[in-house]
Write a protein that holds these residues in place. Structure first.
Motif, PDB file in Angstrom:
ATOM      1  N   THR A 140      44.739  41.855  45.706  1.00  0.00           N
ATOM      2  CA  THR A 140      45.598  42.485  44.707  1.00  0.00           C
ATOM      3  C   THR A 140      44.864  43.703  44.170  1.00  0.00           C
ATOM      4  N   LYS A 141      45.415  44.869  44.396  1.00  0.00           N
ATOM      5  CA  LYS A 141      44.734  46.105  43.996  1.00  0.00           C
ATOM      6  C   LYS A 141      45.597  46.874  43.001  1.00  0.00           C
ATOM      7  N   ASN A 142      44.902  47.533  42.095  1.00  0.00           N
ATOM      8  CA  ASN A 142      45.545  48.488  41.198  1.00  0.00           C
ATOM      9  C   ASN A 142      46.691  47.840  40.398  1.00  0.00           C
ATOM     10  N   ALA A 143      46.448  46.642  39.881  1.00  0.00           N
ATOM     11  CA  ALA A 143      47.504  45.917  39.154  1.00  0.00           C
ATOM     12  C   ALA A 143      47.683  46.508  37.755  1.00  0.00           C
ATOM     13  N   LYS A 144      48.920  46.776  37.392  1.00  0.00           N
ATOM     14  CA  LYS A 144      49.277  47.338  36.076  1.00  0.00           C
ATOM     15  C   LYS A 144      50.357  46.472  35.447  1.00  0.00           C
ATOM     16  N   HIS A 145      50.482  46.593  34.125  1.00  0.00           N
ATOM     17  CA  HIS A 145      51.679  46.036  33.492  1.00  0.00           C
ATOM     18  C   HIS A 145      52.858  46.845  34.005  1.00  0.00           C
ATOM     19  N   ILE A 146      53.927  46.191  34.250  1.00  0.00           N
ATOM     20  CA  ILE A 146      55.024  46.852  34.950  1.00  0.00           C
ATOM     21  C   ILE A 146      55.494  48.100  34.205  1.00  0.00           C
ATOM     22  N   ASP A 147      55.666  49.166  34.959  1.00  0.00           N
ATOM     23  CA  ASP A 147      56.142  50.463  34.459  1.00  0.00           C
ATOM     24  C   ASP A 147      55.245  51.080  33.392  1.00  0.00           C
ATOM     25  N   THR A 148      53.954  50.751  33.425  1.00  0.00           N
ATOM     26  CA  THR A 148      52.986  51.405  32.531  1.00  0.00           C
ATOM     27  C   THR A 148      51.736  51.727  33.352  1.00  0.00           C
ATOM     28  N   ASP A 149      50.801  52.397  32.684  1.00  0.00           N
ATOM     29  CA  ASP A 149      49.505  52.651  33.334  1.00  0.00           C
ATOM     30  C   ASP A 149      48.440  51.681  32.832  1.00  0.00           C
ATOM     31  N   MET A 150      48.873  50.685  32.075  1.00  0.00           N
ATOM     32  CA  MET A 150      47.913  49.725  31.497  1.00  0.00           C
ATOM     33  C   MET A 150      47.503  48.708  32.550  1.00  0.00           C
ATOM     34  N   ASP A 151      46.186  48.518  32.656  1.00  0.00           N
ATOM     35  CA  ASP A 151      45.693  47.540  33.635  1.00  0.00           C
ATOM     36  C   ASP A 151      46.195  46.146  33.295  1.00  0.00           C
ATOM     37  N   PHE A 152      46.502  45.384  34.328  1.00  0.00           N
ATOM     38  CA  PHE A 152      46.966  44.009  34.144  1.00  0.00           C
ATOM     39  C   PHE A 152      45.745  43.092  34.148  1.00  0.00           C
ATOM     40  N   SER A 153      45.536  42.398  33.057  1.00  0.00           N
ATOM     41  CA  SER A 153      44.253  41.705  32.883  1.00  0.00           C
ATOM     42  C   SER A 153      44.090  40.509  33.813  1.00  0.00           C
ATOM     43  N   ASN A 154      45.184  39.859  34.190  1.00  0.00           N
ATOM     44  CA  ASN A 154      45.064  38.666  35.025  1.00  0.00           C
ATOM     45  C   ASN A 154      45.336  38.983  36.499  1.00  0.00           C
ATOM     46  N   ALA A 155      44.882  40.118  36.914  1.00  0.00           N
ATOM     47  CA  ALA A 155      45.192  40.573  38.283  1.00  0.00           C
ATOM     48  C   ALA A 155      44.775  39.545  39.331  1.00  0.00           C
ATOM     49  N   GLU A 156      43.636  38.926  39.098  1.00  0.00           N
ATOM     50  CA  GLU A 156      43.104  38.000  40.103  1.00  0.00           C
ATOM     51  C   GLU A 156      43.996  36.783  40.304  1.00  0.00           C
ATOM     52  N   SER A 157      44.752  36.445  39.254  1.00  0.00           N
ATOM     53  CA  SER A 157      45.513  35.196  39.337  1.00  0.00           C
ATOM     54  C   SER A 157      46.986  35.417  39.649  1.00  0.00           C
ATOM     55  N   ILE A 158      47.383  36.632  39.945  1.00  0.00           N
ATOM     56  CA  ILE A 158      48.813  36.884  40.202  1.00  0.00           C
ATOM     57  C   ILE A 158      49.310  36.042  41.376  1.00  0.00           C
ATOM     58  N   LEU A 159      48.505  36.026  42.449  1.00  0.00           N
ATOM     59  CA  LEU A 159      48.956  35.358  43.674  1.00  0.00           C
ATOM     60  C   LEU A 159      47.991  34.262  44.099  1.00  0.00           C
ATOM     61  N   ASP A 160      48.567  33.240  44.671  1.00  0.00           N
ATOM     62  CA  ASP A 160      47.810  32.271  45.463  1.00  0.00           C
ATOM     63  C   ASP A 160      48.427  32.275  46.852  1.00  0.00           C
ATOM     64  N   GLY A 188      46.425  34.115  59.237  1.00  0.00           N
ATOM     65  CA  GLY A 188      47.194  34.837  58.224  1.00  0.00           C
ATOM     66  C   GLY A 188      48.406  35.553  58.759  1.00  0.00           C
ATOM     67  N   LEU A 189      48.764  35.284  60.008  1.00  0.00           N
ATOM     68  CA  LEU A 189      50.027  35.826  60.500  1.00  0.00           C
ATOM     69  C   LEU A 189      51.186  35.143  59.782  1.00  0.00           C
ATOM     70  N   LYS A 190      50.935  33.889  59.357  1.00  0.00           N
ATOM     71  CA  LYS A 190      51.927  33.147  58.584  1.00  0.00           C
ATOM     72  C   LYS A 190      51.222  32.502  57.385  1.00  0.00           C
ATOM     73  N   GLY A 191      51.956  32.421  56.291  1.00  0.00           N
ATOM     74  CA  GLY A 191      51.416  31.760  55.108  1.00  0.00           C
ATOM     75  C   GLY A 191      52.373  31.963  53.956  1.00  0.00           C
ATOM     76  N   TYR A 192      52.145  31.269  52.864  1.00  0.00           N
ATOM     77  CA  TYR A 192      53.051  31.488  51.723  1.00  0.00           C
ATOM     78  C   TYR A 192      52.264  31.723  50.437  1.00  0.00           C
ATOM     79  N   PHE A 193      52.936  32.495  49.564  1.00  0.00           N
ATOM     80  CA  PHE A 193      52.353  32.887  48.279  1.00  0.00           C
ATOM     81  C   PHE A 193      53.002  32.101  47.152  1.00  0.00           C
ATOM     82  N   PHE A 194      52.195  31.760  46.151  1.00  0.00           N
ATOM     83  CA  PHE A 194      52.703  31.341  44.844  1.00  0.00           C
ATOM     84  C   PHE A 194      52.572  32.556  43.926  1.00  0.00           C
ATOM     85  N   VAL A 195      53.604  32.831  43.165  1.00  0.00           N
ATOM     86  CA  VAL A 195      53.548  33.967  42.230  1.00  0.00           C
ATOM     87  C   VAL A 195      53.324  33.403  40.836  1.00  0.00           C
ATOM     88  N   ASN A 196      52.172  33.691  40.249  1.00  0.00           N
ATOM     89  CA  ASN A 196      51.749  33.038  39.006  1.00  0.00           C
ATOM     90  C   ASN A 196      51.921  33.894  37.761  1.00  0.00           C
TER      91      ASN A 196
END
Lengths: 294, 689
Positions: A140-160, A188-196
Motif C-alpha cells: 500500500t503506497k501513498n495512502a491518503k484520506h480520501i480526496d485530501t492530501d492528508m496521509d492516512f495513518s493506518n495505511a499498513e492495515s488497510i488490506l490483508d 499471488g496470481l490468485k488471492g483475496y483481500f480483506f478491506v479493513n
C-alpha cells in the motif's frame, strides 16, 4: 635487371587495384537479410498485457465465493477489471480510472499475463523452475484520506491478503482435479483481500519479484508476507505496477444504509435514487448465478 | 562470398608467383634486415606502458594497463568492464591495432570492453596524434597498439610462465608463452601463448558488488618465416571473455529508480560469489592474419596483409520462459581486410602508397526470442593513402593524404515487428601533417590530423534497454559521419636531472555523436529505464597534460602528471558529458640493482587525485550531483630472482587503493548505483626459461 626489378611491384600494384575494383562499392550491391521478428517467433519474453480482475464476494470457511455478476449494474459492480498494456509505440498505457473497494467486503484478485500474441502465459510462473523464484507482493503506497492530501495513518492495515494459487494455475478451486498450492508456496496470481479501512485512496503496488539468488523462502523455509518482501528480492522484478484504489465507503449496517447509498452516489456523481436502484439491481441478481470460487 | 575466396587465393598466390622468380632478380647484399616502422622513432611519438607497470598490472584489462599513460582515462561500467579513453574519446573513436591488425570489435556500448588480452602483449602503446591517414577511419581520438613483439632469435625453446592473484576479486590466472627460432628450417620461428583468468565479484571499500565477476581465456599461435628479403608473418588468436553485469540497478518504478540514484549504492548487498550468473555477456574474438613483406630493393618494399576476424557476442539475461543459457542478444561480426602498401625508405625519406579494403558484416543469430539491438548490416570500405616522412637535419616532417569510400547497408526489425534500415554511402578525405624538432635539450612535436568516423549502427538504430542497467537508448538514423581535426603538440625539455613535458591538444569534431538523458522514462514491465537519446552537433575538445620527472638521487625518481581536459558543444558552449575532471598523479620510484639474491628491484609509491566534476551540464546527467574528489594511494614492487643461468623468476606485488577509500569516479557509468573498487592486494610470479 632494373626493368625486371620494377616489374613485380608494378604487377603487385596492378593486382591490388584489380582487387579494389572487385570490391564493388555500389550502394545497392549487397543487402543484408532482415533479422527474424523474434517477438513473433517466441512471443513470451516480455508481457504485452497484464490484467487485474477484482471480484467481490464472501467466504465459505476459507473458500472464496464470488458475488454474481450482472451486466446491468453500473456502480455496485461485483467484478472490476483493470489492465496495463503497451501501445504501438511501446509505451505502457496507464488506466485512467481507479479500482473502488468497500470496507468490510472481500475481494478476490486474479492476475493474468498475456504475451504479444494475446496468449495467456501465467503458467510460466508456476513451472517447477519458476515457482520457487517468483512471488507477487501487494504494498500500500501513498495512502491518503480520501480526496485530501492528508496521509492516512493506518495505511499498513488497510488490506490483508491471502494467497490462493491453484494447481493447475488456470483451474478454478472446487473443480475436480484442482488443488491449492497452499500458503507455503505463494505465487499471488490468485488471492483475496480483506478491506479493513474506509475513506482512503492509495496505490496498490503490485510487484512480481524474480529472484536471481536463492528462493522466495526465508532461512526457516517460510515465505515472506504479502506486504513485506525481503529487500533482497526487489533487485529484479518482472512487474511493478501501481493500481489506483479508492475505499470510498463501508459495508452498511442497519442504521447507516442511507449514508452508504449517498456515498455511492457521491463517488459516481449520480443521484441517491440512481445509486439505490443500482444497488438493488446488484443484490437482486440470482445468488445461484455466482459461480466464481477461489 | 565466392569472389572473396578468389581474392584470398589470388592474394596468397601472388607472393609465391613473385618469389618464384627470385633467383633471376636477387640483389646481392651482405645482410637484409626488414624492419617495420618503429613507433618510438615515428614522428607520431608513441607512449609506451613501461615494463614495470605491465608487470605489476598483470591480470588487469587493457584500459587499466594503459591508464598510466598521459592522456588516457578509463571509461568503466562497474569496476569489471572498462575501456580506454584517449583525450576524451573512446569506443569506436579509437583504433585498436592488435599485432598490426585493425580490430573489428563490437564495443558500441559503454558496457563492452575491447576484446584484447593485454597480458599476452609485450608492447602496449598509444598514439595521441591521430595519424588518421595510416590507420584510417575511426582514429579520431588516437590509436592503441597492442603488440606481441618479435619472436626471440633463440634457437632453443624458451618463454615464460606466469601465475597471478588479485585480492579484491579473489581472481587468479596464469599465462604461458613459449617460442623458438627453429634451427631445422632456416628463418622459421614460432610462438604459442595462452592466458586464462577468472575474477569473482569486486568489493568496494564497504560492500560486495554482486555478479561483477569476469573471466578471460585466450590463446594465440604465431609463425614467421624469413627467407632472404621476404618475411611472412602469420598468427591466429582466439579471445574469449565473460563479464557479469551487476543487477542491483534494476528497480520497479520511477520513484524507486530516483531514490536509488539518490542513495547511490545498493539497498541490498549479496555475499561474494566467484561464479558469474545472468545477466552476463560473452564475447569471442578470433583473428587470422598473414602479412608478407618483401623488400625487393635496398630502399623499396611491398607489404601485403590479409586478415579475417570473427567476433561473436552473446548477452544473457534473467529469463522466464526459456533457460538463462539462451542469449537475448546473439550477433556475429565478421570482417575481411586486404591491405597493400608500396614503401620506400632510406636515411632521409620514408614514403608509402597503399590501398586498403575493409569489409564487415553483422548478423543477428535467430532464436533469441528478443528483438535484436542492432540491425544486420554490410559495411564495405575501400581506401587509398599515401604518407611521407622526411628527415632534414634535426627536423622530422610528415604529410599524408587518404581517401575512403564506404557503404553501409542495414536492415533491422524493431520490437513492434516493424522493419527499418536503409543503404547509406559515405566518402571522406583524411589528411595529416606533422613536424618534429629534436635537439639536445628540447623536443618539439606538432601534428595536425583530419579524420572521420561513420556512426555505429547502435547510434543510428538503437531502440532498447542497455544490458544490465536501466538505461534505454534511442538512436537517430539521420545522423551523418563525424569528422575530426586534431592538433596535438608536445614540448619536452630535458635538464640534467629533470624532464618537463607539455602536451596539449585541440580536437574539433564536426557532427559529434553522444547520448544524453531526456529525463523521461520508458516504463517497461521490469521497471522504468531512463531514456538516453543520441544527438549530434559540432564539439570542441581540448586539454593539456603537464609531466615532470626529477631524478633526486641515481636511484630515486619523482614524477608528477597533471591532466586537464574540457569538452563543449561549439554552438551552446555547454559542457559535453563524460569528460574527465582534473587528475593529478604523483609517484616515487626507487630502484636498486641488487639486494642479496634479488636483482632489478623496483619500488613505487603512487598517489592519484581526481577532482570533482564541476563544469557539467545537469541536463546531460541522471543526477545533479557528481562524485566527490578522491585520493587513491598505491604501492608496488618488482624484482628479478635468478635461479640459474637459464631460469629466472620475476616477482611483483602491489596494493591498489591502499587505504581502502570508498569512492566513485565520474567516468564510471555505474557511478549512479555503486562505488568503485576497494583495496586490492595483487601478486604475480613469472618464471622465465
Amino acid at each position: 635487371m632494373k626493368t625486371k626489378q620494377f616489374f613485380k611491384p608494378v604487377l603487385f600494384a596492378l593486382v591490388s587495384i584489380l582487387m579494389l575494383g572487385l570490391n564493388s562499392c555500389s550502394k545497392d550491391d549487397d543487402l543484408p537479410a532482415t533479422p527474424n521478428d523474434e517477438n513473433t517467433e517466441l512471443g513470451h519474453e516480455e508481457w504485452s498485457k497484464v490484467s487485474f480482475r477484482f471480484h467481490r464476494g464472501h467466504l465459505h470457511g476459507s473458500t472464496f465465493h464470488g458475488s454474481p455478476s450482472n451486466e446491468n449494474v453500473r456502480y455496485f459492480k461485483a467484478v472490476q477489471e483493470i489492465s496495463y498494456e503497451y501501445d504501438e509505440a511501446g509505451n505502457l498505457i496507464l488506466p485512467d480510472s481507479p479500482i473502488r473497494l468497500i470496507k468490510g467486503e472481500i475481494y478476490a484478485l486474479e492476475i493474468t499475463y498475456f504475451n504479444k500474441n494475446g496468449e495467456r502465459i501465467n503458467a510460466e510462473f508456476t513451472s517447477e523452475i519458476n515457482a520457487p523464484i517468483h512471488q507477487h507482493f501487494f504494498l500500500t503506497k501513498n495512502a491518503k484520506h480520501i480526496d485530501t492530501d492528508m496521509d492516512f495513518s493506518n495505511a499498513e492495515s488497510i488490506l490483508d491478503y491471502v494467497y490462493r494459487d491453484t494447481n493447475p494455475e488456470d483451474g478454478m478451486y472446487t473443480n475436480e482435479g484442482v488443488s491449492l498450492r497452499g500458503a507455503d508456496d505463494p505465487i499471488g496470481l490468485k488471492g483475496y483481500f480483506f478491506v479493513n479501512e474506509a475513506y482512503t485512496q492509495f496505490e496498490l503496488n503490485v510487484i512480481l519479484v524474480h529472484l536471481i539468488h536463492g528462493t522466495k523462502w526465508d532461512s526457516n523455509g517460510n515465505p515472506f508476507p504479502f506486504n513485506a518482501p525481503s529487500n533482497a528480492f526487489l533487485g529484479t522484478q518482472d512487474l511493478n505496477i501501481k493500481i489506483p484504489v479508492r475505499v470510498f465507503t463501508k459495508r452498511p449496517s442497519n442504521d447507516d444504509f442511507d449514508q452508504f447509498i449517498q456515498e455511492i452516489a457521491d463517488e459516481f456523481h449520480v443521484t441517491a435514487e440512481a445509486a439505490e436502484a443500482d444497488w438493488l439491481e446488484a443484490v437482486e441478481t440470482p445468488f445461484e448465478s455466482g459461480n466464481y470460487w477461489m | 562470398m565466392h569472389y572473396y575466396k578468389m581474392l584470398l587465393l589470388a592474394f596468397l598466390l601472388l607472393p609465391i608467383v613473385v618469389f618464384g622468380q627470385q633467383d633471376s632478380t636477387t640483389i646481392q647484399l651482405n645482410e637484409v634486415v626488414i624492419k617495420s616502422v618503429n613507433l618510438q622513432k615515428s614522428i607520431y611519438q608513441a607512449q609506451k606502458v613501461s615494463n614495470f607497470i605491465q608487470q605489476i598490472n598483470t591480470g588487469k584489462d587493457l584500459a587499466n594497463q594503459l591508464k598510466s599513460l598521459s592522456g588516457v582515462q578509463v571509461r568503466k561500467s562497474g569496476a569489471n568492464v572498462s575501456k580506454p579513453i584517449i583525450d576524451g574519446l573512446s569506443s569506436s573513436r579509437l583504433v585498436y591495432m592488435v599485432n598490426g591488425v585493425k580490430l573489428e570489435n563490437q564495443d558500441w556500448a559503454d558496457a563492452h570492453s575491447p576484446e584484447i588480452d593485454a597480458d599476452l602483449a609485450k608492447n602496449l602503446n598509444i598514439l595521441r596524434g591521430a595519424e588518421s591517414v595510416k590507420h584510417g577511419s575511426n582514429a579520431l581520438g588516437g590509436v592503441v597498439h597492442v603488440d606481441a613483439g618479435r619472436i626471440s632469435s633463440n634457437k632453443n625453446i624458451n618463454g615464460s610462465a606466469t601465475l597471478y592473484y588479485s585480492g579484491n576479486t579473489r581472481g587468479r590466472g596464469a599465462h604461458l608463452k613459449i617460442q623458438q627460432n627453429s634451427g631445422l628450417i632456416q628463418g622459421f620461428a614460432w610462438r604459442l601463448s595462452a592466458n586464462n583468468s577468472k575474477n569473482g565479484d569486486y568489493h568496494t571499500a564497504d560492500y560486495n558488488v554482486a555478479n561483477s565477476g569476469t573471466s578471460v581465456a585466450s590463446y594465440r599461435a604465431e609463425l614467421t618465416y624469413k627467407l632472404q628479403n621476404v618475411e611472412i608473418e602469420s598468427f591466429y588468436s582466439n579471445y574469449k571473455s565473460k563479464q557479469g553485469n551487476y543487477f542491483g540497478t534494476l528497480t520497479g518504478n520511477v520513484e524507486e529508480f530516483e531514490e536509488r540514484i539518490e542513495h547511490g549504492q545498493p539497498l541490498v548487498t549479496f555475499p561474494y560469489a566467484f561464479k558469474i550468473e545472468a545477466p552476463y555477456q560473452e564475447s569471442t574474438h578470433q583473428i587470422a592474419n598473414t602479412t608478407t613483406t618483401w623488400k625487393f630493393s635496398r630502399k623499396w618494399f611491398v607489404k601485403s596483409q590479409y586478415t579475417y576476424q570473427k567476433n561473436h557476442r552473446e548477452e544473457f539475461d534473467v529469463r522466464r520462459s526459456v533457460s538463462n543459457t539462451v542469449p537475448v542478444q546473439d550477433m556475429i561480426l565478421s570482417a575481411n581486410h586486404f591491405n597493400f602498401e608500396l614503401g620506400f625508405k632510406n636515411n632521409t625519406l620514408h614514403a608509402a602508397l597503399g590501398v586498403q579494403i575493409r569489409n564487415k558484416e553483422n548478423y543477428n543469430q535467430p532464436g533469441t526470442g528478443v528483438t535484436p539491438a542492432l540491425p544486420n548490416y554490410l559495411y564495405k570500405e575501400k581506401s587509398v593513402y599515401t604518407h611521407h616522412t622526411l628527415n632534414v637535419n634535426q627536423w622530422l616532417l610528415n604529410a599524408g593524404l587518404r581517401y575512403d569510400w564506404a557503404i553501409m547497408n542495414a536492415r533491422g526489425i524493431n520490437f513492434l515487428g516493424q522493419k527499418y534500415g536503409e543503404n547509406k554511402d559515405f566518402s571522406a578525405l583524411s589528411a595529416q601533417v606533422a613536424a618534429k624538432l629534436a635537439t639536445e635539450k628540447w623536443d618539439l612535436q606538432s601534428s595536425l590530423s583530419h579524420g572521420w568516423r561513420i556512426p555505429e549502427s547502435f547510434e543510428l538504430y538503437a531502440n532498447g534497454k542497455q544490458h544490465g542497467i536501466p538505461i534505454y537508448f534511442v538512436g537517430n538514423k539521420d545522423m551523418s559521419a563525424e569528422k575530426g581535426t586534431k592538433w596535438m603538440n608536445t614540448i619536452t625539455y630535458k635538464a640534467k636531472n629533470s624532464r618537463f613535458e607539455f602536451q596539449g591538444f585541440i580536437n574539433k569534431v564536426e557532427n559529434y555523436i553522444y547520448s544524453v538523458p531526456t529525463h523521461q522514462y520508458k516504463q517497461l514491465f521490469s521497471g522504468p529505464a531512463a531514456i538516453f537519446q543520441f544527438k549530434q552537433q559540432d564539439a570542441l575538445l581540448y586539454g593539456i597534460d603537464l609531466i615532470h620527472s626529477s631524478t633526486i638521487t641515481p636511484k630515486l625518481e619523482f614524477t608528477n602528471k597533471f591532466t586537464w581536459i574540457q569538452g563543449e558543444e561549439i554552438s551552446s558552449k555547454n559542457p559535453l558529458p563524460n569528460i574527465s575532471p582534473l587528475r593529478l598523479h604523483n609517484s616515487i620510484n626507487y630502484q636498486l640493482p641488487v639486494l642479496g639474491d634479488f636483482e632489478e628491484i623496483n619500488l613505487q609509491f603512487g598517489h592519484e587525485w581526481v577532482g570533482k566534476k564541476n563544469n557539467f551540464n545537469p541536463d546531460y546527467e541522471l543526477s545533479p550531483q557528481t562524485p566527490s574528489a578522491y585520493h587513491l594511494f598505491n604501492i608496488a614492487a618488482s624484482s628479478r630472482y635468478p635461479i640459474n643461468q637459464k631460469l629466472t623468476l620475476r616477482i611483483s606485488a602491489s596494493i591498489d587503493n591502499l587505504f581502502n577509500t570508498l569512492y566513485k569516479d565520474y567516468l564510471n557509468l555505474h557511478r549512479y548505483f555503486v562505488h568503485d573498487s576497494g583495496r586490492s592486494m595483487n601478486v604475480n610470479v613469472q618464471c622465465n626459461f
